[in-house]
Design an enzyme around this catalytic site. Structure first.
Site, mmCIF file in Angstrom:
data_model
loop_
_atom_site.group_PDB
_atom_site.id
_atom_site.type_symbol
_atom_site.label_atom_id
_atom_site.label_comp_id
_atom_site.label_asym_id
_atom_site.label_seq_id
_atom_site.Cartn_x
_atom_site.Cartn_y
_atom_site.Cartn_z
ATOM 1 C CG HIS A 53 -2.092 -0.961 0.998
ATOM 2 N ND1 HIS A 53 -2.992 -1.053 2.109
ATOM 3 C CD2 HIS A 53 -2.412 -1.990 0.179
ATOM 4 C CE1 HIS A 53 -3.698 -2.148 1.701
ATOM 5 N NE2 HIS A 53 -3.527 -2.638 0.614
ATOM 6 C CD GLU A 55 -1.527 3.935 3.737
ATOM 7 O OE1 GLU A 55 -2.813 3.840 4.393
ATOM 8 O OE2 GLU A 55 -1.446 3.480 2.600
ATOM 9 C CB ALA A 157 -19.953 8.859 -30.052
ATOM 10 C CB THR A 199 -22.763 -3.252 -30.618
ATOM 11 O OG1 THR A 199 -23.922 -2.376 -30.099
ATOM 12 C CG2 THR A 199 -21.566 -2.339 -30.860
ATOM 13 C CG ASP A 203 -20.679 -0.696 -35.111
ATOM 14 O OD1 ASP A 203 -21.439 -0.415 -36.005
ATOM 15 O OD2 ASP A 203 -21.079 -0.169 -33.905
ATOM 16 C CD GLU A 297 -16.934 1.199 -25.315
ATOM 17 O OE1 GLU A 297 -16.746 1.673 -26.452
ATOM 18 O OE2 GLU A 297 -15.786 0.950 -24.478
ATOM 19 C CB SER A 305 -32.143 -2.148 -20.806
ATOM 20 O OG SER A 305 -32.855 -2.573 -21.829
#
Length: 372
Positions: A53, A55, A157, A199, A203, A297, A305
């Site tokens: 960590h 610290e 987009a 998608t 694409d 995306e 949804s």
């Protein structure tokens, strides 16, 4: 209560913490600096889950100079045994005089316990410095550790008239080059991406991180809507398959699941019926697998949804200076929509940034405190 120098030291610690972005999940990003005599004598940050960590790194670098020094750390030090020993033990052993933190750790195993342990050891503990900045840095961790489900970002987009593609489905490229580069930076930071099978068919994206300096590919979670399954798609190819999960509805045909498993894909049964999954159910599955952040995306059905189920925490809309038109061209959101403006989802904490010719609009869904 805090001096200008205190703020400078904490800002430096926050910059250090951000170096772990996309690498520490499901742990938080944390930075630490050791200050003695008004100067930084050492520093450190949490680089990766399972590694020391912040610290501990800072105190190791400080060696003997830590005794009687101040420690600025961007999150309450842990006081429980996990993959590493408690940081509070190391702080006490080092002889730190004062610890400054922005906020308590939201982890129920720690919250307030680290401060109490340090104060019982007669170490001065002060909190509240740059708390908003620190909370924003670890917004995904806070959601995950308190709700056990991922922090959800919806990225899209869109044109000025709200279209995500033309009526023929063409979406390349709505956004400009700078926006697309920023998306790859975002992928480098999240644990998983969610996209619909539509998608993938339309694409054929890779959904990988492609940056000049390299990057980390997130898990790809494909929501299977029981349409034609494009097993020749890039996300299903050898090599990519091990990092691709497919979410199916409860009534998905056994032969379809067998086909997916046969390609080396991980299959998640995410509730729902008739090819439409329950995204909330999917998030619970992802949380169980320590996925702390996801970015949705597309496409239109998944966006709709996600908003209707109320699972989105943060919206990132890349708005291009284009007018697409067309009644049948897909928009960001479909469905019935609200009946009155007063019922519309209003975003808060807005931030607007220009990326080339595009505008990036960032906003958050308002939540009642303490709810998931």
């Amino acid at each position: 209560m805090f001096s200008p120098d205190d703020e400078l030291f904490m800002r430096h610690a926050l910059v250090l913490a951000a170096k772990g972005r996309g690498r520490t999940s499901p742990n938080p990003m944390v930075g630490a600096v050791v200050v003695r005599g008004g100067s930084i004598v050492s520093e450190g940050y949490h680089a990766r889950a399972g590694e020391p960590h912040a610290e501990v790194v800072a105190l190791q670098n400080a060696a003997g100079a830590a005794s009687g020094a101040d420690l600025f750390v961007t999150l309450e030090p842990c006081c429980h045994h996990g993959l590493t020993p408690p940081c509070t033990d190391r702080i006490i052993q080092a002889g730190i005089r004062r610890v400054v933190i922005p906020t308590l750790d939201p982890n129920p195993l720690v919250s307030g316990g680290g401060v109490q342990t340090l104060r019982e050891a007669e170490i001065i503990v002060e909190r509240g410095l740059l708390s908003e900045e620190a909370a924003s840095l670890n917004e995904a961790f806070t959601k995950f550790i308190t709700c056990r489900t991922p922090f959800v970002v919806l990225k899209a987009a869109v044109s000025l008239d709200g279209k995500i593609a033309t009526r023929t489905g063409d979406a390349r490229w709505i956004s400009g080059e700078q926006s697309r580069k920023h998306v790859h930076e975002l992928r480098d930071q999240v644990d998983a991406i969610i996209a619909g099978i539509g998608t993938i068919r339309r694409d054929n994206p890779r959904l990988t991180t492609r940056l000049p300096e390299g990057g980390r590919d997130p898990i790809r979670v494909i929501v299977d809507g029981l349409g034609p399954l494009p097993l020749d798609a890039q996300v299903f190819q050898a090599g990519a398959a091990s990092r691709t999960w497919v979410a199916v509805a409860a009534d998905a045909p056994a032969e379809r699941i067998e086909t997916l498993l046969g390609r080396g894909l991980t299959v998640l049964e995410a509730g729902g019926f008739h090819g439409r999954i329950c995204l909330e159910h999917l998030l619970k599955h992802l949380g169980e697998r320590e996925i702390a952040s996801v970015m949705i995306e597309g496409g239109e059905g998944i966006f709709t949804s996600a908003v209707e189920e109320g699972i989105v925490d943060k919206f990132l809309l890349f708005v291009a200076p284009l007018l697409v038109g067309g009644k049948t061209a897909p928009s960001l959101l479909a469905g019935a929509g609200v009946e009155e403006i007063g019922q519309a989802l209003r975003l808060s904490r807005l931030r607007i940034e220009q990326l080339g010719d595009d505008l990036l609009i960032e906003g958050y869904r308002s939540r009642r405190e303490g709810t998931c």
